[in-house]
Design a protein around this motif. Sequence first.
Motif, PDB file in Angstrom:
ATOM      1  N   GLY A 127       0.788  -1.218   0.000  1.00  0.00           N
ATOM      2  CA  GLY A 127       0.000   0.000   0.000  1.00  0.00           C
ATOM      3  C   GLY A 127       0.823   1.271   0.000  1.00  0.00           C
ATOM      4  N   ARG A 128       2.138   1.120   0.154  1.00  0.00           N
ATOM      5  CA  ARG A 128       3.011   2.296   0.198  1.00  0.00           C
ATOM      6  C   ARG A 128       3.599   2.573  -1.180  1.00  0.00           C
ATOM      7  N   GLN A 129       3.841   3.838  -1.484  1.00  0.00           N
ATOM      8  CA  GLN A 129       4.556   4.209  -2.703  1.00  0.00           C
ATOM      9  C   GLN A 129       6.007   4.510  -2.351  1.00  0.00           C
ATOM     10  N   ILE A 130       6.926   3.932  -3.100  1.00  0.00           N
ATOM     11  CA  ILE A 130       8.351   4.171  -2.888  1.00  0.00           C
ATOM     12  C   ILE A 130       8.994   4.568  -4.203  1.00  0.00           C
ATOM     13  N   ASP A 131      10.160   5.173  -4.099  1.00  0.00           N
ATOM     14  CA  ASP A 131      11.007   5.438  -5.260  1.00  0.00           C
ATOM     15  C   ASP A 131      12.145   4.430  -5.193  1.00  0.00           C
ATOM     16  N   VAL A 132      12.156   3.480  -6.114  1.00  0.00           N
ATOM     17  CA  VAL A 132      13.160   2.413  -6.081  1.00  0.00           C
ATOM     18  C   VAL A 132      14.572   2.984  -6.110  1.00  0.00           C
ATOM     19  N   VAL A 133      14.779   4.081  -6.834  1.00  0.00           N
ATOM     20  CA  VAL A 133      16.110   4.676  -6.923  1.00  0.00           C
ATOM     21  C   VAL A 133      16.507   5.299  -5.594  1.00  0.00           C
ATOM     22  N   ASP A 134      15.695   6.226  -5.102  1.00  0.00           N
ATOM     23  CA  ASP A 134      16.053   6.955  -3.887  1.00  0.00           C
ATOM     24  C   ASP A 134      16.008   6.091  -2.632  1.00  0.00           C
ATOM     25  N   ASP A 135      15.078   5.139  -2.596  1.00  0.00           N
ATOM     26  CA  ASP A 135      14.869   4.362  -1.380  1.00  0.00           C
ATOM     27  C   ASP A 135      15.656   3.061  -1.341  1.00  0.00           C
ATOM     28  N   TYR A 138      19.963   3.456  -4.907  1.00  0.00           N
ATOM     29  CA  TYR A 138      21.084   4.356  -4.614  1.00  0.00           C
ATOM     30  C   TYR A 138      21.692   4.109  -3.235  1.00  0.00           C
ATOM     31  N   PRO A 139      20.903   4.005  -2.160  1.00  0.00           N
ATOM     32  CA  PRO A 139      21.511   3.867  -0.830  1.00  0.00           C
ATOM     33  C   PRO A 139      22.390   2.635  -0.667  1.00  0.00           C
ATOM     34  N   LEU A 140      22.006   1.506  -1.284  1.00  0.00           N
ATOM     35  CA  LEU A 140      22.775   0.281  -1.080  1.00  0.00           C
ATOM     36  C   LEU A 140      24.205   0.383  -1.624  1.00  0.00           C
ATOM     37  N   PRO A 141      24.417   0.619  -2.915  1.00  0.00           N
ATOM     38  CA  PRO A 141      25.797   0.640  -3.412  1.00  0.00           C
ATOM     39  C   PRO A 141      26.619   1.807  -2.895  1.00  0.00           C
ATOM     40  N   VAL A 142      25.988   2.964  -2.620  1.00  0.00           N
ATOM     41  CA  VAL A 142      26.782   4.087  -2.123  1.00  0.00           C
ATOM     42  C   VAL A 142      27.258   3.801  -0.703  1.00  0.00           C
ATOM     43  N   GLU A 243      27.665   4.112  -9.168  1.00  0.00           N
ATOM     44  CA  GLU A 243      26.807   4.670 -10.224  1.00  0.00           C
ATOM     45  C   GLU A 243      26.233   3.594 -11.143  1.00  0.00           C
ATOM     46  N   THR A 244      27.064   2.665 -11.599  1.00  0.00           N
ATOM     47  CA  THR A 244      26.560   1.635 -12.510  1.00  0.00           C
ATOM     48  C   THR A 244      25.629   0.663 -11.793  1.00  0.00           C
ATOM     49  N   THR A 245      25.909   0.385 -10.515  1.00  0.00           N
ATOM     50  CA  THR A 245      25.063  -0.544  -9.774  1.00  0.00           C
ATOM     51  C   THR A 245      23.683   0.048  -9.508  1.00  0.00           C
ATOM     52  N   VAL A 246      23.615   1.352  -9.293  1.00  0.00           N
ATOM     53  CA  VAL A 246      22.314   2.017  -9.165  1.00  0.00           C
ATOM     54  C   VAL A 246      21.471   1.732 -10.408  1.00  0.00           C
ATOM     55  N   ASN A 247      22.070   1.914 -11.575  1.00  0.00           N
ATOM     56  CA  ASN A 247      21.342   1.665 -12.827  1.00  0.00           C
ATOM     57  C   ASN A 247      20.962   0.198 -12.967  1.00  0.00           C
ATOM     58  N   LEU A 248      21.880  -0.706 -12.600  1.00  0.00           N
ATOM     59  CA  LEU A 248      21.608  -2.138 -12.729  1.00  0.00           C
ATOM     60  C   LEU A 248      20.392  -2.537 -11.893  1.00  0.00           C
ATOM     61  N   ILE A 249      20.324  -2.070 -10.660  1.00  0.00           N
ATOM     62  CA  ILE A 249      19.202  -2.422  -9.785  1.00  0.00           C
ATOM     63  C   ILE A 249      17.906  -1.785 -10.281  1.00  0.00           C
ATOM     64  N   ALA A 250      17.950  -0.494 -10.599  1.00  0.00           N
ATOM     65  CA  ALA A 250      16.739   0.197 -11.045  1.00  0.00           C
ATOM     66  C   ALA A 250      16.238  -0.358 -12.375  1.00  0.00           C
ATOM     67  N   ASN A 251      17.147  -0.581 -13.325  1.00  0.00           N
ATOM     68  CA  ASN A 251      16.747  -1.182 -14.599  1.00  0.00           C
ATOM     69  C   ASN A 251      16.183  -2.582 -14.383  1.00  0.00           C
ATOM     70  N   ARG A 390      23.014   4.826 -18.603  1.00  0.00           N
ATOM     71  CA  ARG A 390      21.561   4.988 -18.773  1.00  0.00           C
ATOM     72  C   ARG A 390      20.790   4.268 -17.677  1.00  0.00           C
ATOM     73  N   GLY A 391      19.895   4.986 -17.047  1.00  0.00           N
ATOM     74  CA  GLY A 391      19.028   4.399 -16.037  1.00  0.00           C
ATOM     75  C   GLY A 391      18.026   5.411 -15.553  1.00  0.00           C
ATOM     76  N   PRO A 392      16.964   4.956 -14.876  1.00  0.00           N
ATOM     77  CA  PRO A 392      15.951   5.881 -14.364  1.00  0.00           C
ATOM     78  C   PRO A 392      16.523   6.835 -13.321  1.00  0.00           C
ATOM     79  N   ARG A 393      16.125   8.096 -13.402  1.00  0.00           N
ATOM     80  CA  ARG A 393      16.483   9.060 -12.353  1.00  0.00           C
ATOM     81  C   ARG A 393      15.620   8.809 -11.132  1.00  0.00           C
ATOM     82  N   HIS A 394      14.378   8.468 -11.367  1.00  0.00           N
ATOM     83  CA  HIS A 394      13.456   8.046 -10.312  1.00  0.00           C
ATOM     84  C   HIS A 394      12.655   6.864 -10.850  1.00  0.00           C
ATOM     85  N   LEU A 395      12.239   5.993  -9.946  1.00  0.00           N
ATOM     86  CA  LEU A 395      11.397   4.863 -10.349  1.00  0.00           C
ATOM     87  C   LEU A 395      10.316   4.666  -9.286  1.00  0.00           C
TER      88      LEU A 395
END
Length: 399
Positions: A127-135, A138-142, A243-251, A390-395
């Motif tokens: 029931g919650r909305q999340i942003d896969v990139v921000d939540d 991004y946090p995991l690989p950084v 940076e590349t891992t953020v895209n890999l997870i979001a994609n 290439r990857g989503p800025r937000h998802l």
Amino acid sequence: MDSETLLARITDYASRPNPYPLYAELREAGPVVEQADGSCMVGTYHEIAALLHDPRMSADPRSRTTPSPYEVQLQPPFLALDDPEHHRLRNAAMRPFGPPHSPGRVAAMRGEIVQLTKDLAEGLQEGRQIDVVDDFAYPLPVTVICRLLGVPPEDEPLFHAWTTAIIAGADIGPESDTAERDRAARQARQELGQYLVGLAEQRRGRPTGDMLSDFINEPDPAFRLTEEELAATTVLLFLAGHETTVNLIANGVLTLLRHPDELSRLRADPGLLPQAVEELLRYEPPVHMRERSPLVDIDIAGTKIAAGTSIVLGLASGSRDPVRFREPDRFDPTRPDNEHFGFGSGIHLCYGAPLARAEAESALGALIPHLSTAQLVQDPPPYRQSAMLRGPRHLPIHL
């Protein structure tokens, strides 16, 4: 449309959601497609593989006929150097990271990666909305790269601004005026490099077990880095480490939500996840292009290319070449013989690949159980500016 405009059309932001029809056009026009700005594009698998392994091909921007002032005025990282300089700096960078000098570094991080992933997954409630990139993405690989290098995660807001500017400056495209973008990238790279070198210097003679400490306390004179080399190397590792891992997870999440049958298969059989990550690296890779130039005049599939010419290798196009892959536009988590370009190839093959795979497997493994009823809030999502990374800025998704 004219094939000489392909690079401009591929790098146009309007193409970011789906560049793959243009890659098909590139392969059809190829193997070598000359561009209006004097560069060339190559999008076919076997030609790309050959060029990535060809010692006559240079990754050093200073070898190009018209090098970017941004790239020339700074110490290039080893990713943008040729042997023997590349070999020396790459070996020095690998010593505190992986085998044979530090064989347990990545393996020792697996437990932390799993725990970090679990912590992030605690907030995933129906029931919650999340942003896969921000939540999540991004946090995991950084956090992982901060721990590996020994960087305080509370400084992350600084890193985000620096890395955004640096990646913009390293993008590929036929823009006519990049002076301001290049200036901002150069300044960001200098500031980030000074920051990382400063942290390393604090550990000189006082080892703390992280990679910055290992670099500054390297006992072998043959592998000690100058201040400029240390700055360039640590900036590269910090950028490449997340940076590349953020895209890999979001994609990956985006692809699974677009392919519900394959998502169900992975939920039923989590053992397929390693193969699925390999297929994501082929099907929706985080890195789409690399730039090279020949050190001498060369022939590519019957086309004469002068020394110093910029050659843009369409890695993502090669990974969807029907000459190499059966049904290349189909996402198949069980695909065999999946020798993609997701981590490059040749002497510049990404040596951080085992870490990226571990992070992606952990992240997707934690997310998949929550995706069965998830819905994309926006499809296509907003994409990052870069055509190369290439990857989503937000998802945004609704669980």
